[in-house]
Design a protein around this motif. Sequence first.
Motif, PDB file in Angstrom:
ATOM      1  N   GLY A  63       0.821  -1.199   0.000  1.00  0.00           N
ATOM      2  CA  GLY A  63       0.000   0.000   0.000  1.00  0.00           C
ATOM      3  C   GLY A  63       0.855   1.249   0.000  1.00  0.00           C
ATOM      4  N   VAL A  85      -4.016   0.867  -2.317  1.00  0.00           N
ATOM      5  CA  VAL A  85      -3.517  -0.461  -1.937  1.00  0.00           C
ATOM      6  C   VAL A  85      -3.565  -1.342  -3.172  1.00  0.00           C
ATOM      7  N   ARG A  86      -2.600  -2.230  -3.286  1.00  0.00           N
ATOM      8  CA  ARG A  86      -2.611  -3.171  -4.405  1.00  0.00           C
ATOM      9  C   ARG A  86      -3.963  -3.887  -4.470  1.00  0.00           C
ATOM     10  N   ARG A  89      -4.137  -7.148  -2.751  1.00  0.00           N
ATOM     11  CA  ARG A  89      -3.666  -7.210  -1.362  1.00  0.00           C
ATOM     12  C   ARG A  89      -4.599  -6.424  -0.438  1.00  0.00           C
ATOM     13  N   THR A  90      -5.850  -6.339  -0.805  1.00  0.00           N
ATOM     14  CA  THR A  90      -6.810  -5.619   0.042  1.00  0.00           C
ATOM     15  C   THR A  90      -7.281  -6.509   1.191  1.00  0.00           C
ATOM     16  N   ALA A  94      -4.118  -2.657   5.489  1.00  0.00           N
ATOM     17  CA  ALA A  94      -3.145  -1.671   5.039  1.00  0.00           C
ATOM     18  C   ALA A  94      -3.783  -0.299   4.852  1.00  0.00           C
ATOM     19  N   GLY A  95      -4.959  -0.261   4.232  1.00  0.00           N
ATOM     20  CA  GLY A  95      -5.611   1.018   3.996  1.00  0.00           C
ATOM     21  C   GLY A  95      -5.939   1.752   5.280  1.00  0.00           C
TER      22      GLY A  95
END
Length: 310
Positions: A63, A85-86, A89-90, A94-95
């Motif tokens: 991210g 974020v990718r 990869r959610t 991360a967000g």
Amino acid sequence: MTVTVRDLRPDDRADVESFAHVRHLALPHILWTPDAIVHRLAHTHPDARFRSLVAEEDGEVIGSAQVQLAYDSPEPGQGMLNIYVRPDRTHRGAGTLLVRASEEHLTAHGATKLLAWVLDEPANRAFAERHGYRASRSAHFLRLDLTGKTLPPLQSPPPGIELRSAADFGDDPRPLFELDAETTSDEPSDVETEFTDYETWVEENWKHPLLDRELTTVAFVKGRPAAFSVAWTDPATGRYATAMTGTARAHRGRGLAKLTKNASLHRARAAGYTTALTGNDVGNQPMLAINKWFGYEICASEVRYVRELG
């Protein structure tokens, strides 16, 4: 698996490339290059308190965030955070961690109003709303295939109009700065911007690594810049982007914006660029009409989300 947030390491090429890769996967409608990312981190005005953050999971950057104060706005206390974020990869947190770190940074420096661009997709909008943000204005990303046949024919300038490139300004781009300052202040936005610091503009814009001075086209009227179309390019991917197109107030309604952009697009195609990108606020109907005339198509949209702090 643990996700952590830290500052981007500008001296670590692999780290910067990972940041650029995340941005490209999440938002492919903008040019992201390592040199441009480092340039922004190094040359944004100190009053912006600019930071680039990464979210890392077990050594992998998944991210990213770019965070700053709207230092060049006459309205104080505005902070901007743009988090991506990718897509693969959610739902790892991360967000949320990037939002928290960004908000803490901005509020520590006096921000009372936070603004974030969010892709106009249900999951992204729901994420913003869960964090207390409300939807504001919208914008479109547009794409043009330069290898196709939709580009209108090249136009000759009318009498009294001369087309030049930004390269003709050499080491004295102040007239271009003045034109940029006037046109930018009139763009539809929920953040009013004033360009008053010439030296900062030179560092942030004129020396930007994506700026293509040969393809940036300026229309002159009586020896003074009257309209321009600013070109950014990424030769490695064959992509060209319009960073700004505008006309001085005294010369609007004469088709000069269309003239400069058309010339720039034709030169970009001749130079081997295959894709043209741009973006427009939904309130900028004149520019949206011009881009439709060129053959651009909307490829994605985003919504500005706002959070007022009490």
